[in-house]
Design a protein around this motif. Structure first.
Motif, PDB file in Angstrom:
ATOM      1  N   LEU A  12      27.652   6.174 -38.949  1.00 22.87           N
ATOM      2  CA  LEU A  12      28.427   7.394 -38.663  1.00 22.87           C
ATOM      3  C   LEU A  12      28.211   7.823 -37.215  1.00 22.87           C
ATOM      4  CD1 LEU A  12      27.560   9.280 -41.947  1.00 22.87           C
ATOM      5  CD2 LEU A  12      29.890   8.758 -41.220  1.00 22.87           C
ATOM      6  N   LEU A  13      26.978   7.696 -36.734  1.00 22.58           N
ATOM      7  CA  LEU A  13      26.662   8.119 -35.361  1.00 22.58           C
ATOM      8  C   LEU A  13      27.216   7.136 -34.333  1.00 22.58           C
ATOM      9  CD1 LEU A  13      22.973   9.327 -35.795  1.00 22.58           C
ATOM     10  CD2 LEU A  13      25.052  10.707 -35.730  1.00 22.58           C
ATOM     11  N   LEU A  14      27.468   5.916 -34.778  1.00 20.60           N
ATOM     12  CA  LEU A  14      28.084   4.924 -33.886  1.00 20.60           C
ATOM     13  C   LEU A  14      29.607   5.037 -33.917  1.00 20.60           C
ATOM     14  CD1 LEU A  14      25.881   1.820 -34.721  1.00 20.60           C
ATOM     15  CD2 LEU A  14      25.983   2.991 -32.522  1.00 20.60           C
ATOM     16  N   GLY A  15      30.109   5.881 -34.814  1.00 16.70           N
ATOM     17  CA  GLY A  15      31.559   6.035 -34.926  1.00 16.70           C
ATOM     18  C   GLY A  15      32.211   4.897 -35.685  1.00 16.70           C
ATOM     19  N   GLN A  39      27.353  21.245 -41.726  1.00 17.38           N
ATOM     20  CA  GLN A  39      27.355  19.827 -42.087  1.00 17.38           C
ATOM     21  C   GLN A  39      26.548  19.143 -40.989  1.00 17.38           C
ATOM     22  OE1 GLN A  39      31.469  18.657 -41.805  1.00 17.38           O
ATOM     23  NE2 GLN A  39      32.108  19.806 -43.615  1.00 17.38           N
ATOM     24  N   SER A  40      25.735  18.196 -41.360  1.00 20.86           N
ATOM     25  CA  SER A  40      24.987  17.443 -40.352  1.00 20.86           C
ATOM     26  C   SER A  40      25.148  15.959 -40.596  1.00 20.86           C
ATOM     27  CB  SER A  40      23.491  17.769 -40.420  1.00 20.86           C
ATOM     28  OG  SER A  40      23.290  19.155 -40.391  1.00 20.86           O
ATOM     29  N   VAL A  41      25.054  15.224 -39.515  1.00 20.16           N
ATOM     30  CA  VAL A  41      25.019  13.768 -39.624  1.00 20.16           C
ATOM     31  C   VAL A  41      23.795  13.303 -38.858  1.00 20.16           C
ATOM     32  CG1 VAL A  41      26.181  11.589 -39.103  1.00 20.16           C
ATOM     33  CG2 VAL A  41      27.534  13.601 -39.721  1.00 20.16           C
ATOM     34  N   VAL A  42      23.002  12.475 -39.508  1.00 20.65           N
ATOM     35  CA  VAL A  42      21.783  11.975 -38.871  1.00 20.65           C
ATOM     36  C   VAL A  42      21.672  10.489 -39.196  1.00 20.65           C
ATOM     37  CG1 VAL A  42      20.418  12.755 -40.877  1.00 20.65           C
ATOM     38  CG2 VAL A  42      19.275  12.404 -38.685  1.00 20.65           C
ATOM     39  N   GLY A  43      21.027   9.746 -38.323  1.00 20.94           N
ATOM     40  CA  GLY A  43      20.942   8.292 -38.519  1.00 20.94           C
ATOM     41  C   GLY A  43      19.876   7.898 -39.527  1.00 20.94           C
ATOM     42  N   ARG A  48      14.002  11.959 -37.492  1.00 21.92           N
ATOM     43  CA  ARG A  48      15.138  12.866 -37.330  1.00 21.92           C
ATOM     44  C   ARG A  48      15.690  13.328 -38.674  1.00 21.92           C
ATOM     45  NH1 ARG A  48      15.628   9.424 -32.778  1.00 21.92           N
ATOM     46  NH2 ARG A  48      16.985   7.933 -33.812  1.00 21.92           N
TER      47      ARG A  48
ATOM     48  N   SER B  26      31.756   9.663 -30.957  1.00 24.33           N
ATOM     49  CA  SER B  26      30.581   8.820 -31.215  1.00 24.33           C
ATOM     50  C   SER B  26      30.825   7.394 -30.764  1.00 24.33           C
ATOM     51  CB  SER B  26      30.252   8.816 -32.706  1.00 24.33           C
ATOM     52  OG  SER B  26      29.739  10.059 -33.077  1.00 24.33           O
ATOM     53  N   ALA B  30      28.850   5.474 -27.887  1.00 25.38           N
ATOM     54  CA  ALA B  30      28.118   4.246 -28.239  1.00 25.38           C
ATOM     55  C   ALA B  30      28.515   3.111 -27.303  1.00 25.38           C
ATOM     56  CB  ALA B  30      28.388   3.856 -29.688  1.00 25.38           C
ATOM     57  N   VAL B  36      23.899   8.661 -29.749  1.00 25.98           N
ATOM     58  CA  VAL B  36      24.173   9.914 -30.465  1.00 25.98           C
ATOM     59  C   VAL B  36      23.175   9.989 -31.616  1.00 25.98           C
ATOM     60  CG1 VAL B  36      25.864  11.184 -31.832  1.00 25.98           C
ATOM     61  CG2 VAL B  36      26.607   9.874 -29.846  1.00 25.98           C
ATOM     62  N   TYR B  37      22.307  10.979 -31.608  1.00 25.85           N
ATOM     63  CA  TYR B  37      21.297  11.102 -32.663  1.00 25.85           C
ATOM     64  C   TYR B  37      21.728  12.066 -33.758  1.00 25.85           C
ATOM     65  CZ  TYR B  37      17.773   8.431 -30.082  1.00 25.85           C
ATOM     66  OH  TYR B  37      17.072   7.438 -29.451  1.00 25.85           O
ATOM     67  N   PHE B  38      22.613  13.000 -33.393  1.00 24.98           N
ATOM     68  CA  PHE B  38      23.055  13.989 -34.378  1.00 24.98           C
ATOM     69  C   PHE B  38      24.524  14.334 -34.164  1.00 24.98           C
ATOM     70  CE2 PHE B  38      18.559  14.935 -33.585  1.00 24.98           C
ATOM     71  CZ  PHE B  38      18.046  14.966 -34.870  1.00 24.98           C
ATOM     72  N   GLN B  39      25.220  14.571 -35.279  1.00 23.53           N
ATOM     73  CA  GLN B  39      26.509  15.271 -35.239  1.00 23.53           C
ATOM     74  C   GLN B  39      26.294  16.529 -36.074  1.00 23.53           C
ATOM     75  OE1 GLN B  39      29.215  12.637 -37.223  1.00 23.53           O
ATOM     76  NE2 GLN B  39      29.238  11.120 -35.576  1.00 23.53           N
ATOM     77  N   SER B  40      26.834  17.645 -35.618  1.00 24.91           N
ATOM     78  CA  SER B  40      26.737  18.859 -36.426  1.00 24.91           C
ATOM     79  C   SER B  40      28.103  19.486 -36.563  1.00 24.91           C
ATOM     80  CB  SER B  40      25.810  19.887 -35.758  1.00 24.91           C
ATOM     81  OG  SER B  40      24.580  19.310 -35.449  1.00 24.91           O
ATOM     82  N   ARG B  59      16.770  19.277 -27.753  1.00 23.43           N
ATOM     83  CA  ARG B  59      16.468  17.902 -28.164  1.00 23.43           C
ATOM     84  C   ARG B  59      17.389  16.832 -27.569  1.00 23.43           C
ATOM     85  NH1 ARG B  59      18.236  18.392 -34.621  1.00 23.43           N
ATOM     86  NH2 ARG B  59      20.463  18.588 -34.244  1.00 23.43           N
TER      87      ARG B  59
END
Lengths: 410, 410
Positions: A12-15, A39-43, A48, B26, B30, B36-40, B59
């Motif tokens: 998700l973080l790489l798109g 909403q959060s997205v984390v690897g 993290r 993202s 990339a 990218v470590y986080f999306q919020s 951060r």
């Protein structure tokens, strides 16, 4: 009650993938009157993810995570969530049995790494996965409810519907009832404009239009202390909406457009055959998604080439030569030859230019003719669909269903 | 360098819209080697947005926000970001002129509320919006770069491409290159197990497996000072991976599985016809998603009923009666009748029980026979697919393509 959705996955973080799970869950929770503040997205990263979980546990009642339950070592959601909760992982016997039989039934040997999918934090309630190998689970603490779901939407959504939704409904104060009026043959902005005065004064029930690939769904949601009251509120608003756009509403139940069409064909004792050029089987594929359709759907032809149009549908060479394969005349000849050949009482034929190549100034990409034979007469309509090849074909499929639905209801 | 993407908008938290901006940004980041470590996602709420911004500023190096730049009072991104940075908003003359002329050119009177769209934090670099009324902006502090973009993708994407990307490219050290090895006919966990030793010692390049409906994609990503060096790093790892799972890799380019199959058929001068029972057109539909496929794909039959199997494919009644429609014998007769009737050099036929009804103890839901005719011989395989009707059919389609691909490459 508040909720936070945490999607876990480096992809998700790489798109690489779109976070449709967050949208799906947000809408589900909103319907139940549960407020999603974040909403959060984390690897797939322990540090993290721990940071994200700890913060969510402080600020939110319900935490729903998606993803990271796969069998590989980079999937560490379960291990990290257990750590955040101070729980150890234990083998869940029933899940282990399910896993073993899952692989056995598919006649494939189970990789050792799959074994970790049967490990669950101690004391957690297991949420069965009927569509994959990773079970979900739920942990209740004094402060939070933590619900852990798999990432693939085709596993996550059924698990949410079967196991999570009933639990959350029990927690909600009052009940939430909603009904969706499914419309076809009308655009979202036109619907919105026509019912704008209802949207403007909405309080309870609320009404919201959603565009769904060629359809518009109007969702009416009522909050109440009891079911009868909620249904009464919804009935009143539905009646008002029907007074304005009633002609476009094909159902208010769970059925899809194709299911509605198939049911109407069956009720009338009609049979259907389909001939497809540019859509190449997608319309039939969608109709055959209705289980038990064999009494209605007799056969289909994918006549992408002119030869196939002549051979299987009896389209005359002169028609193809004079008007071309993408024309009103060819569409008419296709459906009439189809029903004659198949002996069905109804038929749909589609011919068009889906692109990206093959368009001309006179016959641009997106030009599609759809013909429907129903009740002894043939209707042919010309469309200009926007978008890429995939989009043009998808729109043509929906429009074919809409045309037949219209004829069945005219 | 690290980045965080913050999408601002209550409509995202209600699930009304999908956060495609986060995926877009993202992927862009990339590709530039920015992690990218986080999306919020946070609503249009000052307190919660401030909390999210302060954390991100601590951060992360680069913060990109999207949304909340509209003219209405609930749009408060700009005001809140200025507050987080301790900056006041000042009128930006050029943006004010653009706003006025924007409305003038469209012959609509400008609402007073639009004036606030020309207010910018002092000292910020304005990012022009050529597709809407809300300018974006960028603020550099000692610790962070904060980039503020509008929410609608048709405004955000051009602004990113025109104004943001060049700035970030200048900041990035080295370049990032990636290549995807697309595998079929093997599961994600099996691939991961086979190349676990490579995954375990990955540094540069990295390698990650992704499951994609019936396929596994292995993405190798290298970071380097120049392109040649990055390609060399990737080539070395690809060679090692090919030594282990090379048989399953169908392409390393942008093509889909069906495009690869169609290209190979074309190269060999082969033609294809398709007969589908339970998949009901989806396999043909997928093959015809390849533009210009008409020289390869001749015709298709949707033979959902036994009658259609006999009529169009010449399957004998005795075979259907003796072995049933879902059997090795019927699958074989279907594909052999198909290629005979269609005059094609290759063919695929699928027959199975997609469910939810129709299964028996001997022939359960999920049982699918796929037959492929290629190079003068017929191969029939038996599969047990898991999942709902939709999933069983989707898996059968992928497997049909994989079987043909295997035959073309055997």
């Amino acid at each position: 009650m508040t909720a936070e959705i945490i999607a876990i996955g480096t992809e998700l973080l790489l798109g690489d993938i779109l976070n449709t799970n967050a949208q799906y869950l947000s809408r589900q929770l909103a319907d139940m009157g549960i407020s999603v503040y974040f909403q959060s997205v984390v690897g797939d990263n322990e540090e993290r993810l721990l940071e994200t979980l700890h913060r969510a546990m402080k600020r939110t009642d319900i935490i729903i995570t998606t993803g990271g339950l796969g069998p590989t070592t980079d999937d560490l959601s379960k291990e990290t969530i257990a750590k955040a909760l101070g729980l150890s992982l234990v083998e869940h016997e029933a899940s282990m049995k399910r896993l073993i039989s899952f692989f056995k039934s598919r006649h494939i040997s189970m990789a050792k790494s799959n074994l970790k999918q049967a490990m669950i934090p101690e004391g957690a309630t297991v949420l069965e996965n009927n569509n994959g190998t990773a079970p979900g689970f739920m942990v209740k603490t004094d402060q939070n409810i933590i619900i852990v779901l798999p990432g693939p939407p085709n596993e996550m959504i059924p698990m949410y519907q079967e196991s999570v939704k009933p639990i959350l409904e029990d927690l909600s104060d009052g009940i939430i009832f909603s009904r969706t009026l499914k419309c076809c043959g009308i655009g979202e902005s036109t619907v919105a404009e026509k019912i704008q005065h209802i949207i403007d004064r909405q309080t309870n029930p609320t009404i919201a239009p959603y565009a769904k690939s060629g359809e518009v769904h109007l969702r009416i949601t009522a909050k109440s202390q009891d079911e009868a009251e909620a249904i009464k509120l919804i009935d009143t608003m539905e009646a008002e909406v029907r007074g304005i756009v009633g002609d476009y509403i094909y159902t208010t139940d769970q059925r899809t457009l194709e299911e509605t069409v198939v049911d109407e064909l069956r009720e009338k004792g009609y049979t259907l055959s389909v001939a497809e050029s540019c859509t190449g089987g997608l319309l039939s594929g969608r109709i055959i998604n209705c289980s038990g359709v064999s009494d209605v759907y007799l056969e289909g032809f994918i006549t992408y080439s002119n030869e196939a149009k002549m051979k299987h549908l009896g389209v005359k060479k002169e028609i193809l030569d004079t008007y071309s394969a993408v024309s009103e005349e060819t569409a008419r000849a296709m459906v009439e030859g189809l029903v004659k050949h198949s002996g069905t009482s109804t038929g749909i034929a589609i011919t068009g230019i889906a692109g990206p190549t093959g368009g001309t100034k006179e016959k641009p990409v997106g030009l599609v003719y759809i013909s429907v034979y129903c009740g002894g007469k043939t209707i042919v309509k010309k469309y200009h669909f926007n978008g890429n090849r995939h989009k043009v074909r998808e729109r043509a499929v929906v429009q074919g269903l809409i045309m037949l639905w219209n004829e069945l209801n005219s």
